[in-house]
Write a protein that holds these residues in place. Structure first.
Motif, PDB file in Angstrom:
ATOM      1  N   ASP A 174     -21.237  50.944 -28.968  1.00 53.34           N
ATOM      2  CA  ASP A 174     -21.083  51.272 -27.557  1.00 53.34           C
ATOM      3  C   ASP A 174     -19.598  51.467 -27.282  1.00 53.34           C
ATOM      4  OD1 ASP A 174     -21.760  47.801 -26.718  1.00 53.34           O
ATOM      5  OD2 ASP A 174     -19.884  48.738 -27.329  1.00 53.34           O
ATOM      6  N   HIS A 175     -19.203  51.478 -26.028  1.00 52.10           N
ATOM      7  CA  HIS A 175     -17.806  51.767 -25.689  1.00 52.10           C
ATOM      8  C   HIS A 175     -16.999  50.504 -25.375  1.00 52.10           C
ATOM      9  CE1 HIS A 175     -18.817  55.983 -25.732  1.00 52.10           C
ATOM     10  NE2 HIS A 175     -19.811  55.754 -24.903  1.00 52.10           N
ATOM     11  N   SER A 176     -17.545  49.350 -25.693  1.00 49.18           N
ATOM     12  CA  SER A 176     -16.872  48.108 -25.332  1.00 49.18           C
ATOM     13  C   SER A 176     -16.092  47.511 -26.486  1.00 49.18           C
ATOM     14  CB  SER A 176     -17.893  47.087 -24.825  1.00 49.18           C
ATOM     15  OG  SER A 176     -18.851  46.801 -25.833  1.00 49.18           O
ATOM     16  N   GLY A 177     -16.050  48.196 -27.654  1.00 55.65           N
ATOM     17  CA  GLY A 177     -15.351  47.645 -28.788  1.00 55.65           C
ATOM     18  C   GLY A 177     -16.183  46.606 -29.501  1.00 55.65           C
ATOM     19  N   ALA A 178     -15.512  45.799 -30.324  1.00 57.85           N
ATOM     20  CA  ALA A 178     -16.205  44.786 -31.106  1.00 57.85           C
ATOM     21  C   ALA A 178     -16.761  43.685 -30.209  1.00 57.85           C
ATOM     22  CB  ALA A 178     -15.242  44.191 -32.125  1.00 57.85           C
ATOM     23  N   PRO A 179     -17.854  43.060 -30.644  1.00 60.48           N
ATOM     24  CA  PRO A 179     -18.389  41.925 -29.897  1.00 60.48           C
ATOM     25  C   PRO A 179     -17.389  40.768 -29.848  1.00 60.48           C
ATOM     26  CG  PRO A 179     -19.984  42.742 -31.497  1.00 60.48           C
ATOM     27  CD  PRO A 179     -18.681  43.417 -31.805  1.00 60.48           C
ATOM     28  N   ASP A 180     -17.638  39.819 -28.979  1.00 60.87           N
ATOM     29  CA  ASP A 180     -16.869  38.580 -28.929  1.00 60.87           C
ATOM     30  C   ASP A 180     -17.407  37.688 -30.041  1.00 60.87           C
ATOM     31  OD1 ASP A 180     -15.749  36.120 -28.461  1.00 60.87           O
ATOM     32  OD2 ASP A 180     -16.123  36.123 -26.298  1.00 60.87           O
ATOM     33  N   TRP A 181     -16.802  37.826 -31.225  1.00 63.80           N
ATOM     34  CA  TRP A 181     -17.358  37.141 -32.389  1.00 63.80           C
ATOM     35  C   TRP A 181     -17.237  35.631 -32.300  1.00 63.80           C
ATOM     36  CZ3 TRP A 181     -20.824  39.635 -34.616  1.00 63.80           C
ATOM     37  CH2 TRP A 181     -20.731  41.003 -34.883  1.00 63.80           C
TER      38      TRP A 181
ATOM     39  N   ALA B  61     -38.676  30.495 -42.121  1.00 62.58           N
ATOM     40  CA  ALA B  61     -39.246  29.525 -43.054  1.00 62.58           C
ATOM     41  C   ALA B  61     -40.072  28.468 -42.341  1.00 62.58           C
ATOM     42  CB  ALA B  61     -38.127  28.855 -43.849  1.00 62.58           C
ATOM     43  N   LEU B  62     -39.650  28.110 -41.135  1.00 65.54           N
ATOM     44  CA  LEU B  62     -40.308  27.033 -40.396  1.00 65.54           C
ATOM     45  C   LEU B  62     -41.298  27.545 -39.354  1.00 65.54           C
ATOM     46  CD1 LEU B  62     -37.120  24.838 -39.933  1.00 65.54           C
ATOM     47  CD2 LEU B  62     -39.048  24.347 -41.463  1.00 65.54           C
ATOM     48  N   GLY B  63     -41.505  28.850 -39.297  1.00 66.54           N
ATOM     49  CA  GLY B  63     -42.456  29.418 -38.355  1.00 66.54           C
ATOM     50  C   GLY B  63     -42.050  29.264 -36.906  1.00 66.54           C
ATOM     51  N   LEU B  64     -40.758  29.400 -36.629  1.00 66.25           N
ATOM     52  CA  LEU B  64     -40.229  29.138 -35.284  1.00 66.25           C
ATOM     53  C   LEU B  64     -40.022  30.397 -34.446  1.00 66.25           C
ATOM     54  CD1 LEU B  64     -37.626  26.370 -36.173  1.00 66.25           C
ATOM     55  CD2 LEU B  64     -39.959  26.092 -35.321  1.00 66.25           C
ATOM     56  N   GLY B  65     -40.387  31.553 -34.954  1.00 68.15           N
ATOM     57  CA  GLY B  65     -40.223  32.770 -34.175  1.00 68.15           C
ATOM     58  C   GLY B  65     -38.820  33.333 -34.265  1.00 68.15           C
ATOM     59  N   VAL B  66     -38.566  34.339 -33.454  1.00 74.76           N
ATOM     60  CA  VAL B  66     -37.282  35.032 -33.465  1.00 74.76           C
ATOM     61  C   VAL B  66     -36.201  34.133 -32.857  1.00 74.76           C
ATOM     62  CG1 VAL B  66     -36.029  37.043 -32.589  1.00 74.76           C
ATOM     63  CG2 VAL B  66     -38.420  37.271 -33.307  1.00 74.76           C
ATOM     64  N   PRO B  67     -35.040  34.030 -33.485  1.00 72.26           N
ATOM     65  CA  PRO B  67     -33.950  33.228 -32.912  1.00 72.26           C
ATOM     66  C   PRO B  67     -33.459  33.833 -31.596  1.00 72.26           C
ATOM     67  CG  PRO B  67     -33.539  33.731 -35.228  1.00 72.26           C
ATOM     68  CD  PRO B  67     -34.681  34.592 -34.798  1.00 72.26           C
ATOM     69  N   PRO B  68     -32.673  33.085 -30.834  1.00 71.10           N
ATOM     70  CA  PRO B  68     -32.145  33.619 -29.568  1.00 71.10           C
ATOM     71  C   PRO B  68     -31.361  34.917 -29.776  1.00 71.10           C
ATOM     72  CG  PRO B  68     -31.766  31.250 -29.715  1.00 71.10           C
ATOM     73  CD  PRO B  68     -32.263  31.682 -31.053  1.00 71.10           C
ATOM     74  N   ASP B  69     -31.537  35.859 -28.850  1.00 70.09           N
ATOM     75  CA  ASP B  69     -30.877  37.161 -28.972  1.00 70.09           C
ATOM     76  C   ASP B  69     -29.372  37.090 -29.226  1.00 70.09           C
ATOM     77  OD1 ASP B  69     -33.334  38.341 -28.578  1.00 70.09           O
ATOM     78  OD2 ASP B  69     -32.681  39.594 -26.892  1.00 70.09           O
ATOM     79  N   PRO B  70     -28.619  36.195 -28.557  1.00 71.25           N
ATOM     80  CA  PRO B  70     -27.165  36.191 -28.766  1.00 71.25           C
ATOM     81  C   PRO B  70     -26.737  35.838 -30.185  1.00 71.25           C
ATOM     82  CG  PRO B  70     -27.725  35.074 -26.723  1.00 71.25           C
ATOM     83  CD  PRO B  70     -29.006  35.275 -27.455  1.00 71.25           C
ATOM     84  N   THR B  71     -27.674  35.331 -30.994  1.00 71.35           N
ATOM     85  CA  THR B  71     -27.323  34.964 -32.364  1.00 71.35           C
ATOM     86  C   THR B  71     -27.487  36.104 -33.353  1.00 71.35           C
ATOM     87  OG1 THR B  71     -29.549  34.178 -32.984  1.00 71.35           O
ATOM     88  CG2 THR B  71     -28.055  32.585 -31.912  1.00 71.35           C
ATOM     89  N   TRP B  72     -28.117  37.220 -32.945  1.00 73.91           N
ATOM     90  CA  TRP B  72     -28.313  38.307 -33.901  1.00 73.91           C
ATOM     91  C   TRP B  72     -28.136  39.713 -33.329  1.00 73.91           C
ATOM     92  CZ3 TRP B  72     -32.222  41.750 -32.853  1.00 73.91           C
ATOM     93  CH2 TRP B  72     -33.248  41.327 -32.004  1.00 73.91           C
ATOM     94  N   ARG B  73     -28.331  39.940 -32.043  1.00 73.90           N
ATOM     95  CA  ARG B  73     -28.201  41.304 -31.521  1.00 73.90           C
ATOM     96  C   ARG B  73     -26.784  41.862 -31.691  1.00 73.90           C
ATOM     97  NH1 ARG B  73     -32.374  44.002 -29.198  1.00 73.90           N
ATOM     98  NH2 ARG B  73     -34.182  42.740 -28.633  1.00 73.90           N
ATOM     99  N   PRO B  74     -25.720  41.082 -31.459  1.00 71.07           N
ATOM    100  CA  PRO B  74     -24.385  41.645 -31.696  1.00 71.07           C
ATOM    101  C   PRO B  74     -24.159  42.025 -33.158  1.00 71.07           C
ATOM    102  CG  PRO B  74     -24.262  39.691 -30.301  1.00 71.07           C
ATOM    103  CD  PRO B  74     -25.650  39.728 -30.852  1.00 71.07           C
ATOM    104  N   VAL B  75     -24.785  41.286 -34.066  1.00 75.84           N
ATOM    105  CA  VAL B  75     -24.666  41.616 -35.489  1.00 75.84           C
ATOM    106  C   VAL B  75     -25.327  42.960 -35.766  1.00 75.84           C
ATOM    107  CG1 VAL B  75     -25.256  40.870 -37.825  1.00 75.84           C
ATOM    108  CG2 VAL B  75     -24.569  39.174 -36.110  1.00 75.84           C
ATOM    109  N   LEU B  76     -26.493  43.183 -35.199  1.00 75.95           N
ATOM    110  CA  LEU B  76     -27.168  44.464 -35.359  1.00 75.95           C
ATOM    111  C   LEU B  76     -26.318  45.599 -34.802  1.00 75.95           C
ATOM    112  CD1 LEU B  76     -29.650  46.210 -36.022  1.00 75.95           C
ATOM    113  CD2 LEU B  76     -30.512  45.659 -33.722  1.00 75.95           C
TER     114      LEU B  76
END
Length: 230
Positions: free
Chosen positions: A15-22, A137-152
């Protein structure tokens, strides 16, 4: 599966906002990892993690703590190869979950500062990928969005640039053009970080890409074993 191929993701958000706040992404991953670790039973800690078949849940947490401590100490000889990651696990085999949580918490600020200073924060991607490994592994579903969407958002443009498809995902299109396919955002990020088998990736990619082109998407190389999905 522990050592990435030489080619690296693009490292910037699409997008146009640059890198995420890592630093913020790191803290979101760390908070979720610590909360999960504190809730686990002895049986869960001993469970195998399919994405890292040589490791248990406890081993994955030990690796997470080891990465953080090594980043802070500058103990990076051999990183990110299998001997380096195996040492994290071996050195912490007898530590309790409370010990591992304490080590993770103690290195929080220093690791976040390292993450904030780079466009390619391997330590954050490691946190994100392994948190999702534990969830699956533990059948807990998708992790919270902020933990993976910026990586994608950071990794997808570069990794998909040469794929002969138009990959529609979460309102964006990736790839070099060609037949349009649609993929769920979480499934895409897991595929990009070698957490889906060739067969599972082919389910959304279809017949157009060659096996070599599909294999080239995966940061840690292709895998044959199907993975559990939320």
């Amino acid at each position: 599966m522990d050592e990435p191929v030489d080619r690296q993701p693009d490292g910037r958000a699409d997008d146009h906002s640059g890198a995420p706040d890592w630093a913020a992404v790191h803290d979101a991953c760390l908070d979720a990892t610590i909360a999960l670790a504190a809730s686990l039973t002895p049986e869960q800690l001993a469970s195998a993690v399919p994405a890292t078949p040589r490791w248990s849940v406890h081993d994955v947490l030990a690796h997470a703590a080891g990465v953080a401590s090594d980043v802070v100490a500058g103990r990076m000889d051999g990183a990110p190869g299998p001997a380096w990651t195996a040492r994290h696990v071996a050195e912490r085999a007898d530590r309790t979950v409370a010990d591992l949580i304490e080590e993770l918490a103690a290195t929080r600020a220093a690791v976040a500062a390292v993450a904030a200073g780079t466009d390619r924060p391997a330590v954050v991607w490691d946190r994100s990928v392994h948190l999702a490994d534990l969830h699956e592994a533990l059948g807990l579903g998708v992790p919270p969005d902020p933990t993976w969407r910026p990586v994608l958002a950071s990794a997808a443009p570069g990794l998909l640039a040469g794929l002969p498809l138009s990959v529609a995902c979460a309102g964006r299109t990736y790839g070099a053009g060609g037949p349009e396919v649609t993929v769920d955002a979480y499934e895409l990020v897991r595929a990009l970080f070698s957490r889906r088998s060739r067969r599972q990736v082919r389910e959304w990619a279809g017949p157009t890409p060659s096996d070599d082109e599909l294999d080239a998407l995966a940061v840690f190389g292709p895998r044959e074993d199907d993975q559990p999905r939320p």
